[in-house]
Design a protein around this motif. Structure first.
Motif, short mmCIF file in Angstrom:
data_model
loop_
_atom_site.label_atom_id
_atom_site.label_comp_id
_atom_site.label_asym_id
_atom_site.label_seq_id
_atom_site.Cartn_x
_atom_site.Cartn_y
_atom_site.Cartn_z
N ASP A 34 0.53 -1.14 -0.18
CA ASP A 34 0.05 -0.01 -0.09
C ASP A 34 0.69 1.14 -0.17
O ASP A 34 0.18 2.48 0.34
CB ASP A 34 -0.91 -0.16 1.07
CG ASP A 34 -0.35 0.01 2.38
OD1 ASP A 34 1.25 -0.32 2.58
OD2 ASP A 34 -1.01 0.26 3.52
N ASP A 35 2.08 1.28 -0.37
CA ASP A 35 3.02 2.23 -0.16
C ASP A 35 3.35 2.69 -1.92
O ASP A 35 4.25 1.81 -2.16
CB ASP A 35 4.26 1.84 0.90
CG ASP A 35 5.16 3.27 0.72
OD1 ASP A 35 4.85 4.30 -0.15
OD2 ASP A 35 6.11 3.23 1.43
N PRO A 36 3.02 3.37 -2.28
CA PRO A 36 3.68 3.71 -3.81
C PRO A 36 5.05 3.86 -4.14
O PRO A 36 5.67 3.30 -4.91
CB PRO A 36 2.95 5.03 -4.24
CG PRO A 36 1.94 5.09 -3.22
CD PRO A 36 2.19 4.51 -1.98
N GLY A 37 5.62 4.35 -2.93
CA GLY A 37 7.10 4.39 -2.92
C GLY A 37 7.90 3.27 -2.88
O GLY A 37 8.75 3.16 -3.76
N ARG A 38 7.32 2.17 -2.48
CA ARG A 38 8.01 1.13 -2.15
C ARG A 38 7.85 0.34 -3.62
O ARG A 38 8.80 -0.34 -4.04
CB ARG A 38 7.38 0.14 -0.92
CG ARG A 38 8.36 -0.64 -0.46
CD ARG A 38 7.89 -0.95 0.86
NE ARG A 38 6.41 -1.47 1.05
CZ ARG A 38 5.84 -1.65 1.84
NH1 ARG A 38 6.06 -1.30 3.11
NH2 ARG A 38 4.53 -2.00 1.74
N VAL A 39 6.90 0.43 -4.22
CA VAL A 39 6.54 -0.31 -5.46
C VAL A 39 7.38 0.41 -6.39
O VAL A 39 8.02 -0.08 -7.31
CB VAL A 39 5.10 0.09 -5.86
CG1 VAL A 39 4.71 -0.73 -6.94
CG2 VAL A 39 4.12 -0.55 -4.94
N MET A 40 7.43 1.81 -6.57
CA MET A 40 8.33 2.50 -7.36
C MET A 40 9.96 2.09 -7.41
O MET A 40 10.45 1.79 -8.06
CB MET A 40 8.29 3.88 -7.03
CG MET A 40 8.62 5.03 -8.16
SD MET A 40 7.80 4.89 -9.37
CE MET A 40 8.71 6.03 -10.52
N THR A 41 10.30 2.05 -5.84
CA THR A 41 11.67 1.54 -5.82
C THR A 41 11.66 -0.15 -6.07
O THR A 41 12.91 -0.27 -7.04
CB THR A 41 11.97 1.27 -4.27
OG1 THR A 41 11.34 2.68 -3.84
CG2 THR A 41 13.44 1.34 -4.10
N ALA A 42 10.76 -0.93 -6.18
CA ALA A 42 10.84 -2.27 -6.62
C ALA A 42 10.84 -2.20 -8.20
O ALA A 42 11.66 -3.02 -8.72
CB ALA A 42 9.61 -2.96 -6.07
N GLN A 61 5.12 5.96 -16.52
CA GLN A 61 4.36 4.62 -16.53
C GLN A 61 4.69 4.12 -15.15
O GLN A 61 3.68 3.44 -14.68
CB GLN A 61 5.00 4.00 -17.62
CG GLN A 61 4.41 4.10 -19.13
CD GLN A 61 5.08 3.57 -20.17
OE1 GLN A 61 6.30 3.48 -20.10
NE2 GLN A 61 4.34 3.01 -21.30
N MET A 62 5.95 4.10 -14.75
CA MET A 62 6.20 3.44 -13.75
C MET A 62 5.45 3.93 -12.39
O MET A 62 4.60 3.23 -11.53
CB MET A 62 7.69 3.50 -13.08
CG MET A 62 8.62 2.68 -14.08
SD MET A 62 10.07 2.30 -13.25
CE MET A 62 10.86 4.05 -13.71
N HIS A 63 5.28 5.29 -12.49
CA HIS A 63 4.27 5.81 -11.33
C HIS A 63 2.93 5.51 -11.74
O HIS A 63 2.08 5.26 -10.52
CB HIS A 63 4.14 7.64 -11.88
CG HIS A 63 5.49 8.31 -10.80
ND1 HIS A 63 5.28 8.09 -9.38
CD2 HIS A 63 6.37 9.14 -11.11
CE1 HIS A 63 6.39 9.01 -9.02
NE2 HIS A 63 6.97 9.38 -9.97
N ALA A 64 2.43 5.38 -12.83
CA ALA A 64 1.04 4.95 -12.83
C ALA A 64 0.96 3.55 -12.58
O ALA A 64 -0.07 3.27 -11.68
CB ALA A 64 0.68 4.79 -14.41
N VAL A 65 1.95 2.81 -12.71
CA VAL A 65 1.79 1.22 -12.17
C VAL A 65 1.56 1.13 -10.61
O VAL A 65 0.99 0.55 -9.94
CB VAL A 65 2.98 0.42 -12.70
CG1 VAL A 65 3.28 -0.93 -12.03
CG2 VAL A 65 2.70 0.33 -14.24
N SER A 66 2.70 1.90 -10.19
CA SER A 66 2.84 1.97 -8.79
C SER A 66 1.47 2.59 -7.89
O SER A 66 1.07 2.01 -7.09
CB SER A 66 4.16 2.79 -8.05
OG SER A 66 3.86 3.96 -8.59
N ASP A 67 0.91 3.57 -8.54
CA ASP A 67 -0.42 3.93 -8.18
C ASP A 67 -1.27 2.88 -8.23
O ASP A 67 -2.18 2.77 -7.25
CB ASP A 67 -1.02 5.23 -8.84
CG ASP A 67 -0.01 6.64 -8.27
OD1 ASP A 67 0.56 6.44 -7.21
OD2 ASP A 67 -0.41 7.68 -8.93
#
Lengths: 202, 452, 371
Positions: A34-42, A61-67
């Protein structure tokens, strides 16, 4: 969402259920991301077997995916957990297999094993609680609420590196290891009396 | 100074003559005679640290909410007993080190008793006239085991709760009187509020008093009968050879006491024992794996794990499976131990009194028997911790347990035979090297009796 | 009065001077004391400083005082060299001993200071115990070095008491006892009274057991579970037939006794088509919801482990396993009896309720347990 289905669903499944890390190739459960930042990092770093998407996807695109992952797929919200309550729930539901110090090992009799939870991320733990990898039972929201899962995760994160104010914790093996140390102590004492009497002639 | 104190005391007690004979008492110079002393001093440490802890411990199972300095338990409901242990561990200066020292001292106490018992057995020191002291020693071992179990049980944490459930089940399984016995000891089906106060009273009043009394009797008998001597030149049944209590032995003994204290303090500060805060408070519905007892009950735990799952019926009555490994087996072991001096008389047909020890190779059968029992117990000890060992070694437990079942029979046989063969070899070699001599004739005039 | 008078006779000593003299006196005493103490400690630690002195002392003193009586002094000239060598050896040994004792005791003092500082400044467990251990072991080592190096070792030989006690002692005792008891009149009555009194004491003690509540009555046979009790979690949530999904589990209690040890029950849900319950229990598991006692039939631990894929319940204490699909029959480990099953039904609201008590008394076995 399109990008997610194209790039991520192969491993993580269309709803992000993954099969946790118990099976090596399948991607981890994303229900707790539930943390977009963590998904972004991954996405950028590509932990473990995951490919790096830095050069495949644009930043937008990565931002969209993480959101999308954080707001639509993530179903468990891991904030506001209660450490003490988590401890109680952990001892009731989890400790029987994973041991009170989360070092795992409760199932060794039946050939499989409850893994040690040290070094496991919060998302992985929460996902495993909901999904039940391997022989582990599932804990759907009707049994454990999101808040309860968050509490359990908080407690596990605490116990991953617990303080051992009393000295060496003997890897939290409990009385068996303590017994060995006690006998080391007794043998040390025997060595000391041998020195005191210098062997002796009896 | 000393003279004036002595004069003051002697004119009131007339103790000088007695004190002089005490100072001249002779103790043999061999390390193995100090094993029991380690146990004695461990007991002294237990009393000292235990008294400190009793000032903080609250032996009650009243429900309280924790508000101490250990964050993960703040706000958790727990028994008053468990809360007072947490308070002692985290909020009393030096409380944790004292608590850990107490626990380590208990483990060392039992370990020293076991080592002492082995020395007595393998050198046949239990022979006439020391049968009575052998039995007192065994009673002390029994009481020490029981009090150790009571001690860690009253912390009322999750681990000791599992131990309490198992102890309860074993007592409950005794045929005919089991349920009544259990209710007498625990005050109902556990968990019940009567249990902790009952165990606490037994742990700090009844059992320590019995242990202290019996230690007194044990020492008095040793004093009266004097120690044994190892065989050797100038050793026979009518003299004792060694150093005097004052000053040699006093210095050594005080040194030993301080060393035992130091080892216990070192363990108590550098190795964590019984971290109750990780186990959590006892709750009916919570449980943890790796629920082993302290080491001295490990053999019973191992027997319970290896014993097959059989339902035994006696008419319409049930004898539960835990009765055999959990109650009958230790009972038989202790009955045989109590009877051993008399069994030994039947084996060796030797009814005389002895003050010189019999070396292990001079009694091959006894040594082989002892080694076999030791091997059997070792297998049980391994079985008692088999799940933890399996986790640590990554071995499959079900397979390991089958292996241990076979080993429980094979290991004693093998060890016994090997021990017998070794003893026989040593005995033959020795008898060839030193041709049998007639026992040294003893005449009082030959002995250099030092009078001081 | 006379003291006051004496003071007044010395008017030349005003208060300031008096204080100065007193301070100087104290200071001088302190210096002397510390000098003496320091000298002693230094000599103790570095015996070579006072070596010459003590050698002289040894030479002056009778050698046999230092030497042990187990090596009797000899007047023969050929032994003289040997005696001297031995003497030097003893001296070296004594110096070495003093040094070791001093060092150990110094370590002991350091340990004590560590403990003391740690205690008063709230130091860690390691500092406290480590200081204590160093303090005690240093002190202990000092004693042992003393016994080894600074004590003349003598092997003592003492006769033991005769192993065969003289028969006369025993006869005299018997005689005295019989004489004494002959003075008692109506001995039969005395025996009777003593025996009866002791019997009453025993009865009194046994009666006191009643206060300890030792009669189990029905406590081992029954639990709160009875027909109509709703299944609830410990925090009071009711359980519906579809609360669990297949493969999940929850701990439930009867609504009247939340958190009870004996009545605790594990509810698991499996695919109903997989069930292999005996025919008599065909309606005990509505929609695959199975409820078993959570107290192990072996040694009373909570059967806390559920393996979803193997449909197996397992006790963490002695690793007994029970087959969930076949009425919790034991399949491995030391347990010999199945976990008691709780029959369930779904009420009109969709909540799960008990349809009766457990199939057998829950918990570990006992003598009167019905099979």
């Amino acid at each position: 969402m399109q990008i997610y289905l194209q790039q991520c669903a192969k491993c993580h499944g269309p709803t992000g259920e993954g099969i946790s890390a118990a099976v090596t190739i399948a991607g981890p459960n994303l229900w707790a991301e539930d943390d977009p930042g963590r998904v972004m990092t991954a996405l950028e770093v590509g932990p473990s077997h995951m490919p790096r998407f830095e050069y495949i996807l644009s930043v937008a695109q990565m931002h969209a995916v993480s959101d999308y992952v954080a707001h639509t797929i993530a179903q468990i919200h891991l904030n506001g957990g209660d450490l003490s309550r988590g401890g109680e729930l952990f001892r009731r539901n989890c400790a029987a297999c994973h041991r009170t110090a989360v070092r795992g090992g409760g199932l060794v009799f039946v050939g499989t094993n409850a893994p040690s939870l040290t070094g496991k991320s919060a998302a992985l733990i929460a996902g495993a609680i909901r999904w039940g990898p391997g022989p582990m039972p599932r804990f759907p929201p009707s049994v454990l609420s999101d808040h309860q899962v968050a509490s359990i995760v908080d407690y596990i994160r605490y116990v991953q590196q617990p303080a051992s104010p009393g000295g060496s914790a003997l890897n939290w093996y409990g009385p068996v290891a303590e017994g060995f140390v006690a006998w080391v102590g007794v043998l040390l004492m025997i060595g000391i009396v041998m020195w005191i009497e210098k062997g002796g002639k009896g | 100074m000393i003279a004036s104190i002595a004069r003051w005391l002697d004119s009131r007690t007339r103790a000088a003559k007695f004190a002089r004979s005490i100072m001249n008492h002779v103790f043999p110079d061999h390390w193995s005679f100090m094993l029991g002393e380690i146990a004695l001093y461990a007991f002294v440490i237990l009393v000292i640290t235990g008294t400190f802890m009793a000032l903080f411990f609250d032996g009650s199972s009243a429900d309280v909410v924790y508000h101490g300095s250990y964050a993960p338990l703040v706000g958790v409901h727990m028994s008053s007993a468990y809360q007072s242990v947490l308070h002692l561990s985290f909020d009393v200066p030096a409380g944790l080190v004292i608590r850990q020292m107490h626990h380590w001292a208990a483990d060392i106490f039992l370990g020293a008793i076991a080592a002492h018992l082995l020395r007595i057995y393998f050198t046949a020191a239990y022979r006439k006239p020391r049968e009575l002291n052998w039995m007192i020693g065994l009673t002390l071992l029994l009481l020490a085991i029981a009090n150790g179990f009571l001690g860690y049980s009253i912390c009322d944490d999750l681990l000791s709760g599992a131990g309490l459930r198992i102890g309860y089940s074993i007592l409950l399984s005794v045929p005919v009187i089991g349920p009544w016995l259990t209710f007498l000891a625990f005050g109902g089906t556990i968990p019940v509020s009567a249990t902790i106060p009952r165990l606490f009273a037994m742990h700090i009043f009844l059992f320590p008093a019995l242990i202290a009394t019996l230690i007194g009797a044990h020492l008095a008998l040793i004093w009266r009968q004097m120690h044994t001597n190892y065989p050797g030149k100038g050793r026979n049944d009518r003299v004792i050879v060694g150093s005097r209590l004052w000053p040699s032995y006093t210095l050594k003994s005080i040194g030993l006491f301080l060393f035992v204290f130091a080892v216990v303090a070192a363990l108590g500060s550098f190795v964590q024992i019984d971290p109750v805060w990780i186990y959590g408070p006892f709750k009916a519905d919570a449980i943890l794996p790796g629920a082993q007892p302290d080491w001295y009950l490990g053999w019973i735990e191992g027997a319970m794990r290896l014993f097959p799952s059989v339902n035994t019926h006696f008419g319409k009555w049930l004898i539960p499976e835990v009765f055999f490994p959990g109650f009958l087996f230790p009972a038989v072991v202790f009955i045989l131990l109590y009877a051993f001096p008399f069994i030994d008389k039947l084996i060796s047909l030797d009814f005389r009194a002895h003050n010189v020890l019999r070396m292990p190779w001079e009694q091959p059968f006894n040594t082989a028997l002892g080694c076999a029992v030791l091997a059997f117990l070792s297998v049980l000890f391994v079985a008692g911790g088999d799940d933890v060992i399996a986790v640590a070694a990554g071995a499959p437990l079900a397979w390991m347990r089958e292996l241990l079942r076979y080993l429980a029979f094979a290991a004693p046989l093998l060890t016994g035979v090997v021990a017998y063969a070794i003893c026989e070899t040593i005995r033959r070699r020795r008898s060839r090297a030193i041709p049998a001599q007639p026992a040294e004739p003893f005449e009082r005039s030959e002995v250099n009796v030092e009078m001081r | 009065m006379s003291e006051n008078g004496l003071h007044r006779e010395r008017p030349d000593l005003d208060q300031a001077t008096e204080r100065k003299i007193r301070t100087t006196a104290w200071f001088a005493t302190g210096v002397m004391l510390s000098w003496n103490l320091g000298k002693r400690v230094a000599f103790a630690l570095f015996p070579s400083l006072c070596a010459q002195q003590s050698e002289k002392q040894v030479a002056a003193s009778n050698p046999s005082q230092l030497a042990n009586s187990d090596r009797p002094s000899s007047s023969r000239a050929s032994d003289l060299n040997l005696t001297l060598a031995h003497e030097t050896h003893l001296l070296r040994r004594r110096r070495w001993g003093t040094f070791l004792v001093g060092c150990s005791f110094a370590a002991s003092i350091a340990g004590f200071l560590l403990f003391f500082t740690a205690y008063w400044t709230g130091g860690s467990n390691q500092m406290l115990g480590g200081g204590l251990a160093l303090f005690l072991s240093g002190w202990a080592a000092a004693f042992i070095f003393w016994a080894h190096l600074l004590t003349a070792h003598k092997e003592a030989v003492e006769p033991r008491e005769d192993m065969q006690p003289p028969a006369r002692d025993r006869e005299e005792f018997e005689q005295a006892f019989c004489d004494g008891s002959r003075e008692l009149q109506r001995r039969g009555l005395l025996k009777l009274i003593t025996a009866t009194g002791l019997g009453f004491v025993a009865l009194t003690v046994v009666s006191l057991f009643r206060s300890l509540g030792f009669n189990p009555n029905n406590a081992l046979y029954t639990t709160v579970w009875k027909r109509g009790q709703r299944l609830m979690t410990e925090d009071g949530k009711t359980i519906r037939a579809d609360t669990l999904e297949p493969g999940s589990t929850v701990i439930v209690f009867p609504e009247e006794s939340l958190g009870s040890e004996k009545a605790q029950t594990v509810l698991v849900r499996v695919d109903p088509s997989q069930l292999q319950l005996p025919d008599s229990r065909h309606d005990w598991a509505p929609q695959g919801n199975l409820a078993y006692s959570r107290v192990c039939t072996h040694a009373g631990c909570a059967v806390g482990l559920y393996l979803r894929t193997a449909h197996m319940l397992m006790c963490p204490c002695h690793q007994s396993t029970f087959d969930v699909l076949r009425g919790a029959q034991p399949t491995g480990g030391p347990a010999a009896r199945p976990l008691p099953q709780l029959p369930l039904y779904v009420d009109s609201d969709g909540n799960l309720r008990a349809a009766g008590g457990f199939s057998t008394p829950p918990g570990p076995g006992f003598w009167g347990m019905p099979s």
